[in-house]
Design an enzyme around this catalytic site. Structure first.
Site, PDB file in Angstrom:
ATOM      1  N   THR A  22       1.220  -9.314  12.135  1.00 35.48           N
ATOM      2  CA  THR A  22       1.495  -8.016  11.538  1.00 35.48           C
ATOM      3  C   THR A  22       0.535  -7.753  10.409  1.00 35.48           C
ATOM      4  OG1 THR A  22       3.150  -6.629  10.537  1.00 35.48           O
ATOM      5  CG2 THR A  22       3.128  -8.915   9.859  1.00 35.48           C
ATOM      6  N   ASN A  62      -0.139  10.668   6.187  1.00 38.47           N
ATOM      7  CA  ASN A  62      -1.342  10.323   6.931  1.00 38.47           C
ATOM      8  C   ASN A  62      -2.344  11.455   7.075  1.00 38.47           C
ATOM      9  OD1 ASN A  62      -1.135   7.493   7.602  1.00 38.47           O
ATOM     10  ND2 ASN A  62       0.811   8.132   8.493  1.00 38.47           N
ATOM     11  N   GLU A 116       5.919   4.187   7.341  1.00 39.05           N
ATOM     12  CA  GLU A 116       5.481   5.391   6.635  1.00 39.05           C
ATOM     13  C   GLU A 116       6.371   6.582   6.955  1.00 39.05           C
ATOM     14  OE1 GLU A 116       0.799   4.620   5.703  1.00 39.05           O
ATOM     15  OE2 GLU A 116       1.315   5.537   7.600  1.00 39.05           O
ATOM     16  N   THR A 141       0.861  -1.194   0.000  1.00 40.76           N
ATOM     17  CA  THR A 141       0.000   0.000   0.000  1.00 40.76           C
ATOM     18  C   THR A 141       0.900   1.248   0.000  1.00 40.76           C
ATOM     19  OG1 THR A 141      -0.252  -0.186   2.404  1.00 40.76           O
ATOM     20  CG2 THR A 141      -2.031  -1.047   1.051  1.00 40.76           C
ATOM     21  N   THR A 163      -8.043  10.960   1.327  1.00 44.91           N
ATOM     22  CA  THR A 163      -8.626  11.966   0.421  1.00 44.91           C
ATOM     23  C   THR A 163      -7.827  12.084  -0.870  1.00 44.91           C
ATOM     24  OG1 THR A 163      -7.480  13.553   1.794  1.00 44.91           O
ATOM     25  CG2 THR A 163      -9.824  13.331   2.111  1.00 44.91           C
TER      26      THR A 163
END
Lengths: 411, 411
Positions: A198, A406, A284, A161, A411
């Site tokens: 995980t 994040n 991230e 992702t 959006t």
């Protein structure tokens, strides 16, 4: 003590290196980009299977379906179908029906029974899967499955992702003189604070192993690897780690009594630890991997709790991003972990640079510390001198990019 | 049920509004800028005192000294001496000696006994206080103490670190027909995840109150206010909340049996909640205040744990920063709190906009949600429909500025 034989890392190994496995992936339209978003691993024989799942109360629909498959097939799987771009979590009854439909479609496409199929999803929570696209994608999967590295590559891409890099690893070892492979693939990279599993991890092996031994090994290994990483302290609704063993290596069935059990455990542990660290490093927005080693705790469990508190501290993570040798934040995190700590006997070092002895600051070369903290990997050593417990946890720094990613994910 | 009489917020009130208190602050050289870094509150009579402290294992030296003062003076204090810019934490035996020296110097300067002085410090961990500057500063304090608003203003400035605004509040109410004031001042704004107390908070009142009643009230109120805020999940080594009551209002001594006890509790609670919310709103890098209301939990304690998990989630905080109505992260946080939750009965709304009913997404106007989330304050309502427990927690969003501030705090 009996000598533990060695395992070898297979540099070019993939989840299809163990005998009996094919993999593949493609783009079916769940991601807005053209990146792969649907993948499968298929085994030519019923593979012994084991799984661990998130402890989040809100478990996504695919976890329910996978659990049911493994329970009703006598712990055997022929296939794993995975999508990214949509978590199929908090989607109610329709979400469950969709997960069952994914399982049925995959079973038909791969020519296996539905209860031999595991389902996994990752992505946005709370949106229904566009099942027309998923079904069309599943129809296309058999044509792209291969036992070579290309199919594994496509699979690894399909499960990502916000990950920047794929996570894959393979080792080989001998069991009864037979060559056995263990491989794994996984994805991160946000909502990573696993509790019993995980995000998504898949381990393949061709070793013959008893189902109960595989499940026990998976649970034990998860506690020391995947459950010891954190990116942001958030435990996902979709965490799942699946292991499949084709048994095609033809060794005597592995159990804890097997003479090569410890080699297998070591190789299996290496695969899981490699993937867990890869997820942490690719957290991230991360710019570096952080490792926290805790020694001298009253127990291993206590050491784990302390290591996870330090690795999860936003202040420690920000300091690492800024390459700031701010050990005050490390000791503050140790002190709030809720575990027994003697406030007078704590040593801390950053890599090989001691910054605290007996809970008191010692002068160190700031330039040397800065250079170390600007490196690719930062290791924080904490010695409590309070017992024999030890643990290692992995995470990453907290960066502007974490906030950026994040603040604008959905959006 | 007996009617609870009202309290009134005193718009221009300060910590010196309650009778008997003076305050002041100055710059003695602990901060690199010229901002105030040393302050004091002094009471003209021995004030009844109560305190709560951090539960972090590594308690800073001033906490030990303050605890000893309150214990040995029969729970009475005449003065509080506070510095910012240096936490005097993890500073070993020298740090303790310095905290005692601060206490002695303040006692001499203010003409009171050492055991009537509380000491508080906030700032960087692990560095020794430059005691020459501290001592010189303390000598200068008596000359700047006033009972007016100016002294309180200087005090409020002196306790700030990365805070952007001062936090101060005052209420008045009647006890036995006598006017009683309760005022407070506090500072944040990082390492905020209080456990039994917050960074630094000071409450003054002129009410006559029994020492044990004040301590009980302080503990109870802290649990519902300061202990319900989080900025970054990190519990400081220096958290301390101190209350001083001069008794100069001349009312009959307050205890839980007093007819005006509930009014006093309400006013005291307002002061603490106001300061707690002010700390959350001014959290490091924060652009908006976030409030999480949890209802329908199995108990208030359970509701508190869930509210704190949601308010502490980095993913929820990032989504609020991005004005993203990402309720999936809210429910994921609810589900990992480790508390009893029925996965089928959760309602969530953002302000007055419902986004989830019975754990299922409901369509909402994204534009309306965006407009709401871009406001100054975001309220997240979570109803579990699983009992009568309720709680409210406060925090802030996670922004680029949080990372910037904390990547460069010490250097």
């Amino acid at each position: 003590m009996r000598e533990v034989s060695k395992f070898t890392v297979v540099t070019e190994g993939t989840v299809t290196t163990p005998q009996g496995f094919q993999a593949g992936g493609l783009h079916c339209g769940l991601k807005k980009t053209t990146r792969n978003d649907l993948g499968a691993i298929v085994c030519e024989v019923p593979a012994v299977a084991a799984a661990v799942y998130t402890l989040n109360v809100f478990q996504a629909a695919p976890l329910k379906v996978t659990r049911e498959s493994i329970a009703s097939s006598g712990q055997r799987l022929r296939a794993i179908i995975v999508n990214s771009g949509n978590a199929n979590a908090c989607t109610g009854k329709q979400g469950e029906e969709d997960a069952y439909a994914m399982r049925a479609a995959a079973a038909e496409a791969f020519g296996v029974r539905p209860e031999e199929v595991a389902v996994a999803s990752t992505g946005v929570i709370g949106e229904l899967l566009p099942m027309d696209r998923v079904n069309a994608g599943i129809q296309g999967l058999p044509a792209v499955l291969t036992a070579g590295a290309d199919g594994a590559e496509e699979f690894c891409q399909a499960i990502l992702t916000t990950d920047l890099v794929k996570k894959e690893v393979c080792v080989k070892l001998n069991v009864n003189g037979r060559e056995v492979s263990i491989a794994g693939a996984a994805k991160g990279s946000g909502m990573i604070h696993p509790n019993m599993a995980t995000m998504l991890g898949f381990v393949t092996t061709d070793a013959v192993i008893k189902p109960e031994a595989l499940q026990a090994l998976l649970g034990m290994t998860t506690d020391a690897t995947f459950n010891m990483i954190t990116v942001d302290g958030d435990t996902s609704t979709n965490d799942m780690l699946l292991a499949m063993s084709s048994g095609l290596a033809g060794n005597e069935a592995l159990t804890p009594e097997h003479p090569d059990w410890e080699s297998f455990v070591a190789g299996f542990g290496y695969v899981c630890e490699f993937l867990a660290k890869a997820i942490a490093r690719d957290g991230e927005g991360a710019s570096r991997l952080v490792e926290v080693n805790v020694e001298g705790a009253v127990s291993d469990l206590s050491a784990r709790a302390i290591a996870k508190t330090v690795i999860g501290s936003s202040l420690v993570k920000s300091a690492v991003f800024g390459a700031d040798a701010n050990w005050g934040r490390i000791i503050a995190a140790v002190g709030r972990a809720g575990e027994p700590v003697n406030p007078e006997t704590v040593d801390i070092s950053l890599g090989s640079i001691p910054v605290l002895t007996d809970s008191r600051p010692i002068s160190f070369d700031e330039e040397e510390a800065l250079a170390y903290l600007q490196g690719d990997t930062v290791v924080i050593h904490v010695h409590l001198h309070n017992g024999e417990g030890r643990a290692t946890a992995w995470g990453c720094d907290l960066t502007y990019d974490y906030v950026r990613i994040n603040a604008a994910y959905r959006t």
